[in-house]
Design a protein around this motif. Structure first.
Motif, PDB file in Angstrom:
ATOM      1  N   LEU A   1       0.837  -1.196   0.000  1.00 22.41           N
ATOM      2  CA  LEU A   1       0.000   0.000   0.000  1.00 22.41           C
ATOM      3  C   LEU A   1       0.873   1.248   0.000  1.00 22.41           C
ATOM      4  O   LEU A   1       0.667   2.206  -0.772  1.00 22.41           O
ATOM      5  CB  LEU A   1      -0.884  -0.009   1.243  1.00 22.41           C
ATOM      6  CG  LEU A   1      -2.094   0.930   1.232  1.00 22.41           C
ATOM      7  CD1 LEU A   1      -3.123   0.462   0.229  1.00 22.41           C
ATOM      8  CD2 LEU A   1      -2.694   1.012   2.620  1.00 22.41           C
ATOM      9  N   GLY A   2       1.927   1.236   0.884  1.00 25.42           N
ATOM     10  CA  GLY A   2       2.870   2.375   0.969  1.00 25.42           C
ATOM     11  C   GLY A   2       3.577   2.615  -0.349  1.00 25.42           C
ATOM     12  O   GLY A   2       3.654   3.739  -0.833  1.00 25.42           O
TER      13      GLY A   2
ATOM     14  N   PHE B   1       2.131  13.680   0.796  1.00 24.85           N
ATOM     15  CA  PHE B   1       1.578  12.320   0.709  1.00 24.85           C
ATOM     16  C   PHE B   1       2.672  11.298   0.485  1.00 24.85           C
ATOM     17  O   PHE B   1       2.616  10.174   0.992  1.00 24.85           O
ATOM     18  CB  PHE B   1       0.521  12.250  -0.400  1.00 24.85           C
ATOM     19  CG  PHE B   1      -0.793  12.798   0.045  1.00 24.85           C
ATOM     20  CD1 PHE B   1      -1.667  11.990   0.786  1.00 24.85           C
ATOM     21  CD2 PHE B   1      -1.167  14.101  -0.219  1.00 24.85           C
ATOM     22  CE1 PHE B   1      -2.867  12.496   1.230  1.00 24.85           C
ATOM     23  CE2 PHE B   1      -2.360  14.601   0.221  1.00 24.85           C
ATOM     24  CZ  PHE B   1      -3.236  13.814   0.950  1.00 24.85           C
ATOM     25  N   ILE B   2       3.704  11.710  -0.261  1.00 25.56           N
ATOM     26  CA  ILE B   2       4.830  10.781  -0.476  1.00 25.56           C
ATOM     27  C   ILE B   2       5.492  10.461   0.852  1.00 25.56           C
ATOM     28  O   ILE B   2       5.795   9.298   1.172  1.00 25.56           O
ATOM     29  CB  ILE B   2       5.830  11.386  -1.464  1.00 25.56           C
ATOM     30  CG1 ILE B   2       5.222  11.418  -2.872  1.00 25.56           C
ATOM     31  CG2 ILE B   2       7.135  10.590  -1.480  1.00 25.56           C
ATOM     32  CD1 ILE B   2       6.096  12.030  -3.910  1.00 25.56           C
ATOM     33  N   LEU B   3       5.675  11.520   1.692  1.00 24.67           N
ATOM     34  CA  LEU B   3       6.276  11.301   3.015  1.00 24.67           C
ATOM     35  C   LEU B   3       5.405  10.369   3.848  1.00 24.67           C
ATOM     36  O   LEU B   3       5.915   9.463   4.516  1.00 24.67           O
ATOM     37  CB  LEU B   3       6.422  12.637   3.739  1.00 24.67           C
ATOM     38  CG  LEU B   3       7.760  13.366   3.523  1.00 24.67           C
ATOM     39  CD1 LEU B   3       7.770  14.638   4.332  1.00 24.67           C
ATOM     40  CD2 LEU B   3       8.916  12.469   3.935  1.00 24.67           C
ATOM     41  N   MET B   4       4.068  10.587   3.767  1.00 26.58           N
ATOM     42  CA  MET B   4       3.167   9.728   4.534  1.00 26.58           C
ATOM     43  C   MET B   4       3.269   8.286   4.068  1.00 26.58           C
ATOM     44  O   MET B   4       3.265   7.342   4.889  1.00 26.58           O
ATOM     45  CB  MET B   4       1.729  10.236   4.411  1.00 26.58           C
ATOM     46  CG  MET B   4       1.472  11.438   5.312  1.00 26.58           C
ATOM     47  SD  MET B   4       0.102  12.429   4.744  1.00 26.58           S
ATOM     48  CE  MET B   4      -1.287  11.454   5.269  1.00 26.58           C
ATOM     49  N   SER B   5       3.417   8.092   2.756  1.00 27.70           N
ATOM     50  CA  SER B   5       3.549   6.726   2.229  1.00 27.70           C
ATOM     51  C   SER B   5       4.796   6.055   2.774  1.00 27.70           C
ATOM     52  O   SER B   5       4.799   4.869   3.109  1.00 27.70           O
ATOM     53  CB  SER B   5       3.618   6.745   0.704  1.00 27.70           C
ATOM     54  OG  SER B   5       2.573   7.513   0.195  1.00 27.70           O
ATOM     55  N   ILE B   6       5.861   6.871   2.876  1.00 26.03           N
ATOM     56  CA  ILE B   6       7.103   6.313   3.420  1.00 26.03           C
ATOM     57  C   ILE B   6       6.878   5.877   4.872  1.00 26.03           C
ATOM     58  O   ILE B   6       7.332   4.794   5.291  1.00 26.03           O
ATOM     59  CB  ILE B   6       8.236   7.347   3.315  1.00 26.03           C
ATOM     60  CG1 ILE B   6       8.608   7.570   1.852  1.00 26.03           C
ATOM     61  CG2 ILE B   6       9.460   6.882   4.079  1.00 26.03           C
ATOM     62  CD1 ILE B   6       9.598   8.675   1.637  1.00 26.03           C
ATOM     63  N   GLU B   7       6.125   6.711   5.629  1.00 31.94           N
ATOM     64  CA  GLU B   7       5.817   6.341   7.016  1.00 31.94           C
ATOM     65  C   GLU B   7       5.066   5.011   7.069  1.00 31.94           C
ATOM     66  O   GLU B   7       5.368   4.143   7.891  1.00 31.94           O
ATOM     67  CB  GLU B   7       4.951   7.429   7.665  1.00 31.94           C
ATOM     68  CG  GLU B   7       5.709   8.679   8.072  1.00 31.94           C
ATOM     69  CD  GLU B   7       6.849   8.371   9.020  1.00 31.94           C
ATOM     70  OE1 GLU B   7       6.596   7.750  10.078  1.00 31.94           O
ATOM     71  OE2 GLU B   7       8.003   8.709   8.682  1.00 31.94           O
TER      72      GLU B   7
END
Lengths: 630, 88
Positions: B5-6, B18-24
């Motif tokens: 999902l990430g 959002f990219i940073l959130m995906s990394i999280e």
């Protein structure tokens, strides 16, 4: 004291490294102190060594100091070792002393303009190489020094590299001397393959044992060495580089192209004199080359306009005298003339530098004139140096050394009347061209105002060299007056004595007298043509024959033109014809391939972050797949 | 599943936040995997690793947000494709 010998080449080398690395970031004072001080130290050590050598000569008159082994391969060893005998002692002393004087002069002369540190670095490297050349105990180390002075010569001729002409002159000097160097290198290979050593003394010993007088091998080997000497000493037919080498700064011309480097060829022949004695025909060639060169260069010097070119041709001509002396077996006389020539030629170049600097870099002597009052130091320097060059009887050094050569040319078993007459004509030419220069530059109408007067660091070297140009001859007083040949006696421990023949009608005193009269005749001609009746000189140069001769001599007997048509143009033509051969195609192919891959790979570098992330993900997935399913 | 999902979020989204959130999300997925594995084999190592990841994630977020701030100042947008100055 003799154990300090290794310091003589090492000090200038160390100072070269300091000047090259740290020099540009320090003050000009520090550079001058290191640059001149190193050579001063060298001179002091040379003097100490000379003193101790004279006080207690080592056994067999020679001393060898081995530092370490440089190369050791299957029976061949070359050492870093220095060999000191009377010959290398005198050469070392003169070279270091004259270099010191010239360095002191340059400390002031080069003060304006950039590259102060670079200049002293090159000059120091030059002195180090020259002394290595002189002291080397084997021919390989000698060759190292030989190439070192060639390199420094190239660097210093092109010192003002922003001007294209200077770069061309530097390249010319390098390439022309390279022709001689190649012959020298081939000579080394030949000597090594046949005699199995390169140690000079051992080599001479073996050559004398194995080769009979006049054997083909001895002739070929000595001819190859002569080729090297001819290139370095600017003798016929490789003399064309020296006049152009005047593009460098004037102290460079004084040091390299007058006093020291060009005499390397003379030294090489004197060092390997046994080889030349084994090959009488090569030795005759040495004498003939010397005689021809001294006449040709003397004629060319008569018609030059550039003050430094006159001196350059006179250098070529004086080295011709040394070759003449070597060729007839008057070894000591050649070295004696080398010493006096180093003094007066350095003097002449230094005062020429004063004149040129005083007149805003004016080189054309016909635009000078009337400088006698304004530049007294330069005037008296030129009078003393010029008189020594021309051989003013009894009081100048040049007279003693040149007369020794003339007399020995006459009396030598290998000399002859023709060579002696060539030498005498040379005396006449010398005295005409040098007094022409003095009369034109220092007398007559003043044309340019003097803008720059020398300081003490320029005046002192001139005074010292003036004194030496006069006193230097008294170390060897000929038989006719007093008979105290101290100099030649010292050299006889290293070089054989002259083989004499029946004198015939001429004695040493008579030979001197004839030379003195020839000198006076030359002075009178110069006085008449260039001081009294300038119109007469112009009318001689003005008529068609005079004009043609003038042009021919001015262009150095058409040598440059000949070489241009004989070598340069055919090579250029061939290069043009052969421009598209297959070798180029191969390298072009590599370049094309690289360019194609660059185009292909460039597309992946698109600067899109997500594209990179996707590539990483895809790569990881592929690797995981490979790891899991294999 | 959470990791995929990430990754998908990272590739699809253009907004840097959002990219940073995906990394999280990806980091936490890895952390969850450690915890699960630790409890499955009754070892404490999994939890130790998770604490490491937590500390690293905190550092990463601070650096990442600072970079995002700088990019925003320069480009006046949060679009990742706008920062393509390294194009060859």
């Amino acid at each position: 004291m003799l154990h300090l010998l290794f310091l003589v080449p090492i000090i200038p080398f160390a100072s070269f490294i300091w000047l090259a690395i740290i020099g540009p970031r320090t003050s000009r004072n520090a550079i001058a102190i290191v640059g001149v001080g190193s050579i001063a130290a060298c001179t002091v050590i040379s003097l100490l060594i000379t003193g101790s050598y004279l006080a207690s000569p080592p056994a067999e008159g020679s001393f060898t100091q081995v530092l370490w082994t440089w190369i050791a391969v299957d029976g061949f060893t070359a050492q870093i070792a220095f060999y000191l005998d009377a010959l290398s002692l005198i050469m070392m002393l003169v070279v270091s002393f004259v270099s010191f004087i010239i360095h002191l002069y340059s400390a002031e002369f080069m003060l304006e303009g950039e590259g102060y540190s670079r200049f002293f670095a090159y000059m120091n490297l030059f002195v180090a190489s020259m002394i290595t050349l002189l002291l080397a105990n084997n021919l390989l180390l000698l060759y190292l020094g030989w190439e070192g002075v060639g390199l420094c010569s190239y660097l210093l001729i092109g010192f003002w590299y922003q001007d294209n002409a200077n770069g061309t002159a530097a390249q010319k000097a390098f390439i022309v001397t390279r022709v001689g160097d190649t012959a020298f290198a081939v000579g080394l290979f030949l000597l090594f393959t046949h005699l199995d050593t390169l140690d000079v003394q051992e080599l001479m010993h073996r050559a004398a044992l194995q080769w009979p007088v006049g054997s083909t091998l001895a002739i070929i080997a000595s001819a190859l060495l002569l080729g090297g000497a001819v290139g370095k000493s600017a003798q016929l037919p490789l003399q064309t580089w020296l006049p152009d080498a005047m593009a460098g700064p004037t102290p460079t011309s004084a040091l390299i192209h007058a006093a020291t480097m060009v005499t390397a060829g003379v030294y090489l022949i004197a060092r390997t004199h046994v080889l030349f004695a084994l090959a009488p025909s090569t030795q005759l060639a040495v004498a003939v080359v010397g005689a021809a060169t001294l006449l040709l260069a003397g004629c060319s010097a008569l018609v030059q306009h550039d003050i430094k070119r006159v001196l350059a041709y006179s250098t070529i001509s004086q080295i011709g005298y040394m070759f003449l002396a070597l060729g007839v077996g008057a070894w000591s006389a050649a070295i004696f003339h080398f010493m006096t020539h180093a003094f007066f030629k350095a003097l002449l170049f230094l005062v020429a530098g004063v004149v040129i600097q005083a007149l805003h870099d004016e080189h054309d002597m016909f635009r000078m004139g009337g400088l006698r009052k304004d530049l007294p130091y330069a005037f008296w320097g030129f009078v003393i140096g010029g008189s020594a060059l021309a051989g003013l009887p009894l009081i100048t050094a040049g007279f003693y050394s040149k007369d020794l050569i003339l007399w020995q040319t006459w009396s030598s078993a290998r000399g002859g009347t023709a060579l002696w007459i060539a030498g005498l004509v040379g005396v006449l030419l010398t005295s005409v061209y040098i007094y022409r220069l003095i009369f034109v530059v220092f007398h007559g109408e003043k044309q340019i105002e003097v803008s720059h007067r020398p300081g003490w660091r320029i005046k002192m070297p001139i005074v010292v060299l003036c004194a030496l140009s006069v006193l230097g001859g008294f170390v060897n007083i000929p038989e006719a007056r007093g008979n105290v040949p101290a100099f030649t006696t010292l050299l006889h421990s290293a070089l054989p004595e002259l083989v004499q023949r029946q004198h015939g009608i001429i004695t040493e005193g008579l030979s001197e007298g004839i030379a003195a009269i020839t000198f006076a005749l030359g002075l009178a001609i110069a006085y008449l043509l260039f001081l009294r009746k300038r119109s007469l000189a112009e009318s001689i140069a003005g008529n068609p024959i005079g004009q043609a001769v003038h042009r021919f001599w001015f262009a150095d007997w058409g040598m440059d033109w000949l070489y241009d048509y004989l070598f340069v143009r055919p090579v250029l033509w061939f290069a043009k014809v052969d421009k598209n051969d297959f070798i180029d195609a191969f390298y072009n192919g590599i370049a094309l391939l690289t360019e194609f891959s660059w185009r292909a790979l460039r597309n992946t570098e698109n600067g899109r972050l997500r594209w990179y992330a996707a590539s990483i993900t895809a790569g990881t997935v592929i690797f995981l797949a490979i790891v899991l399913w294999t | 599943m959470l990791f995929a999902l990430g990754v998908a979020g990272l590739l699809v989204r253009r907004n840097l936040l959002f990219i940073l959130m995906s990394i999280e999300i990806m980091l936490n997925a890895a952390g969850l995997a450690f915890i699960t594995a630790g409890s499955r084999w009754a070892q404490a190592d999994g939890q130790v690793m998770f604490i490491f990841i937590l500390a690293m994630a905190a550092a990463e977020v601070s650096v990442g947000l600072a970079l995002v701030l700088q990019l925003y100042h320069q480009n006046e947008s949060l679009d990742a494709d706008a920062a393509s100055g390294m194009k060859g």
